[in-house]
Design a protein around this motif. Structure first.
Motif: not given
Length: 201
Positions: A175-201
Protein backbone atom coordinates in the motif's frame (compact mmCIF):
# COMPACT_ATOMS: atom_id res chain seq x y z
CA UNK A 1 8.65 33.89 16.63
CA UNK A 2 5.58 34.83 14.57
CA UNK A 3 7.12 33.32 11.42
CA UNK A 4 8.05 30.17 13.34
CA UNK A 5 4.55 29.84 14.83
CA UNK A 6 2.78 30.36 11.52
CA UNK A 7 5.14 27.95 9.79
CA UNK A 8 4.41 25.22 12.33
CA UNK A 9 0.79 25.27 11.24
CA UNK A 10 -1.17 22.43 12.84
CA UNK A 11 -4.00 20.98 10.79
CA UNK A 12 -6.63 19.90 13.31
CA UNK A 13 -8.50 17.56 10.89
CA UNK A 14 -5.36 15.49 10.35
CA UNK A 15 -4.62 15.29 14.07
CA UNK A 16 -8.21 14.32 14.82
CA UNK A 17 -8.15 11.66 12.13
CA UNK A 18 -5.21 9.90 13.76
CA UNK A 19 -6.95 9.98 17.14
CA UNK A 20 -10.24 8.77 15.68
CA UNK A 21 -8.63 5.78 13.98
CA UNK A 22 -6.87 4.80 17.20
CA UNK A 23 -10.07 5.12 19.24
CA UNK A 24 -11.70 2.57 16.94
CA UNK A 25 -8.59 0.41 16.61
CA UNK A 26 -7.75 -0.07 20.31
CA UNK A 27 -11.00 -1.82 21.39
CA UNK A 28 -10.93 -4.01 18.30
CA UNK A 29 -7.33 -4.99 19.02
CA UNK A 30 -8.21 -5.68 22.65
CA UNK A 31 -11.04 -7.97 21.61
CA UNK A 32 -8.80 -9.83 19.15
CA UNK A 33 -6.09 -10.31 21.81
CA UNK A 34 -8.64 -11.46 24.39
CA UNK A 35 -9.87 -14.19 22.04
CA UNK A 36 -6.31 -15.14 21.06
CA UNK A 37 -6.76 -14.07 17.44
CA UNK A 38 -3.32 -12.53 17.05
CA UNK A 39 -3.42 -12.80 13.28
CA UNK A 40 -6.55 -10.69 13.19
CA UNK A 41 -4.95 -8.14 15.54
CA UNK A 42 -1.94 -7.87 13.24
CA UNK A 43 -4.21 -7.34 10.25
CA UNK A 44 -6.17 -4.64 12.09
CA UNK A 45 -2.97 -2.77 12.88
CA UNK A 46 -1.81 -3.07 9.30
CA UNK A 47 -5.13 -1.78 7.93
CA UNK A 48 -5.17 1.17 10.34
CA UNK A 49 -1.63 2.11 9.33
CA UNK A 50 -2.60 1.89 5.67
CA UNK A 51 -5.71 4.02 6.13
CA UNK A 52 -3.76 6.76 7.89
CA UNK A 53 -0.97 6.64 5.32
CA UNK A 54 -3.51 7.06 2.53
CA UNK A 55 -4.33 10.47 3.99
CA UNK A 56 -1.03 11.60 5.48
CA UNK A 57 1.34 10.86 2.58
CA UNK A 58 -0.48 13.03 0.00
CA UNK A 59 -1.27 15.65 2.65
CA UNK A 60 2.41 15.98 3.49
CA UNK A 61 3.32 16.19 -0.18
CA UNK A 62 0.74 18.92 -0.77
CA UNK A 63 1.88 20.98 2.22
CA UNK A 64 5.50 20.83 1.07
CA UNK A 65 4.76 21.79 -2.53
CA UNK A 66 2.16 24.47 -1.83
CA UNK A 67 3.70 25.91 1.34
CA UNK A 68 4.07 29.40 -0.14
CA UNK A 69 0.53 29.68 -1.58
CA UNK A 70 -0.90 28.33 1.69
CA UNK A 71 1.01 30.85 3.78
CA UNK A 72 0.01 33.67 1.42
CA UNK A 73 -3.65 32.65 1.49
CA UNK A 74 -3.87 32.30 5.27
CA UNK A 75 -1.41 34.93 6.53
CA UNK A 76 -0.62 37.21 3.53
CA UNK A 77 2.75 37.60 1.82
CA UNK A 78 4.22 39.23 4.91
CA UNK A 79 4.67 35.73 6.34
CA UNK A 80 6.17 34.08 3.25
CA UNK A 81 9.49 33.40 5.07
CA UNK A 82 7.47 30.98 7.24
CA UNK A 83 7.12 28.63 4.25
CA UNK A 84 10.35 26.81 5.12
CA UNK A 85 8.98 26.03 8.59
CA UNK A 86 5.74 24.73 7.10
CA UNK A 87 7.62 22.48 4.67
CA UNK A 88 9.71 20.94 7.42
CA UNK A 89 6.91 20.62 9.98
CA UNK A 90 4.69 18.91 7.37
CA UNK A 91 6.94 15.85 7.61
CA UNK A 92 5.56 15.07 11.08
CA UNK A 93 2.22 14.00 9.62
CA UNK A 94 3.72 10.95 7.93
CA UNK A 95 5.01 9.77 11.31
CA UNK A 96 1.45 9.83 12.68
CA UNK A 97 0.52 6.98 10.37
CA UNK A 98 3.01 4.68 12.11
CA UNK A 99 1.83 2.63 15.12
CA UNK A 100 2.63 3.92 18.58
CA UNK A 101 0.64 2.90 21.65
CA UNK A 102 -2.42 1.15 20.21
CA UNK A 103 -1.12 -2.37 20.88
CA UNK A 104 0.16 -1.47 24.36
CA UNK A 105 -3.18 0.10 25.32
CA UNK A 106 -5.07 -2.88 23.93
CA UNK A 107 -2.87 -5.16 26.06
CA UNK A 108 -3.38 -2.96 29.12
CA UNK A 109 0.30 -2.00 29.32
CA UNK A 110 -0.18 1.54 30.57
CA UNK A 111 3.25 1.53 32.24
CA UNK A 112 4.90 1.07 28.83
CA UNK A 113 2.99 4.04 27.45
CA UNK A 114 3.95 6.24 30.40
CA UNK A 115 7.60 5.16 30.18
CA UNK A 116 7.76 6.00 26.49
CA UNK A 117 6.30 9.46 27.02
CA UNK A 118 8.70 10.19 29.88
CA UNK A 119 11.78 8.95 28.00
CA UNK A 120 10.99 10.75 24.77
CA UNK A 121 9.76 13.84 26.56
CA UNK A 122 13.23 14.20 28.08
CA UNK A 123 15.00 13.15 24.88
CA UNK A 124 12.94 15.49 22.70
CA UNK A 125 13.51 18.48 24.98
CA UNK A 126 17.25 17.83 25.04
CA UNK A 127 17.51 17.34 21.28
CA UNK A 128 15.46 20.44 20.53
CA UNK A 129 17.60 22.49 22.92
CA UNK A 130 20.85 21.34 21.30
CA UNK A 131 19.65 21.78 17.70
CA UNK A 132 18.12 25.16 18.47
CA UNK A 133 21.48 26.34 19.77
CA UNK A 134 23.16 25.09 16.60
CA UNK A 135 20.63 25.89 13.87
CA UNK A 136 17.99 28.16 15.37
CA UNK A 137 14.29 27.72 14.67
CA UNK A 138 14.86 25.20 11.88
CA UNK A 139 16.85 23.06 14.29
CA UNK A 140 14.00 23.19 16.81
CA UNK A 141 11.52 21.81 14.27
CA UNK A 142 13.92 19.14 13.03
CA UNK A 143 14.61 18.06 16.61
CA UNK A 144 10.93 17.74 17.45
CA UNK A 145 10.11 15.83 14.27
CA UNK A 146 13.13 13.53 14.61
CA UNK A 147 12.08 12.67 18.17
CA UNK A 148 8.58 11.88 16.96
CA UNK A 149 9.86 9.51 14.29
CA UNK A 150 12.26 7.82 16.70
CA UNK A 151 9.44 7.33 19.20
CA UNK A 152 7.31 5.66 16.54
CA UNK A 153 10.20 3.50 15.28
CA UNK A 154 10.95 2.23 18.78
CA UNK A 155 7.24 1.47 19.25
CA UNK A 156 7.18 -0.57 16.04
CA UNK A 157 10.31 -2.43 17.16
CA UNK A 158 8.68 -3.13 20.53
CA UNK A 159 5.52 -4.47 18.89
CA UNK A 160 7.60 -6.66 16.60
CA UNK A 161 9.47 -8.11 19.57
CA UNK A 162 6.61 -8.61 22.03
CA UNK A 163 4.07 -9.91 19.53
CA UNK A 164 6.58 -11.87 17.41
CA UNK A 165 5.25 -10.23 14.25
CA UNK A 166 7.47 -9.65 11.25
CA UNK A 167 7.70 -6.17 9.76
CA UNK A 168 6.65 -7.58 6.42
CA UNK A 169 3.38 -8.83 7.89
CA UNK A 170 2.80 -5.88 10.21
CA UNK A 171 3.39 -2.95 7.85
CA UNK A 172 1.42 -2.21 4.63
CA UNK A 173 4.43 -2.18 2.31
CA UNK A 174 2.51 -2.71 -0.94
CA UNK A 175 0.00 0.00 0.00
CA UNK A 176 2.83 2.38 0.83
CA UNK A 177 4.29 1.73 -2.61
CA UNK A 178 1.01 2.63 -4.29
CA UNK A 179 0.48 5.72 -2.16
CA UNK A 180 4.02 6.91 -2.84
CA UNK A 181 3.60 6.36 -6.57
CA UNK A 182 0.37 8.36 -6.55
CA UNK A 183 2.02 11.08 -4.48
CA UNK A 184 4.86 11.31 -7.00
CA UNK A 185 2.41 11.57 -9.88
CA UNK A 186 0.50 14.22 -7.98
CA UNK A 187 3.76 16.05 -7.31
CA UNK A 188 4.49 16.19 -11.02
CA UNK A 189 1.02 17.55 -11.75
CA UNK A 190 1.34 20.03 -8.87
CA UNK A 191 4.57 21.45 -10.23
CA UNK A 192 2.85 21.99 -13.57
CA UNK A 193 0.05 24.09 -12.06
CA UNK A 194 2.09 25.72 -9.28
CA UNK A 195 3.25 28.72 -11.40
CA UNK A 196 -0.38 29.63 -12.11
CA UNK A 197 -1.29 29.44 -8.44
CA UNK A 198 1.68 31.60 -7.44
CA UNK A 199 0.70 34.17 -10.03
CA UNK A 200 -2.85 34.21 -8.74
CA UNK A 201 -4.30 33.17 -12.11
Amino acid sequence: FALYSMGCLSLAPLMLLEQAVNRVLIPRLSKAFATRRNGEARQLLREATSELSWIFIPSTTGLIIFAEPIITLLMTKAYLPAAIFLRISALRYVSLSLPFDAVARARGKSSWVLRQFVIFGIFSSSLVFVLTKQFGAVGAIIGAISSGYLMRFTAVASIKKTEAWSLREMMPWSDWGRYLACALLGTGAAFLIKPYINDGK
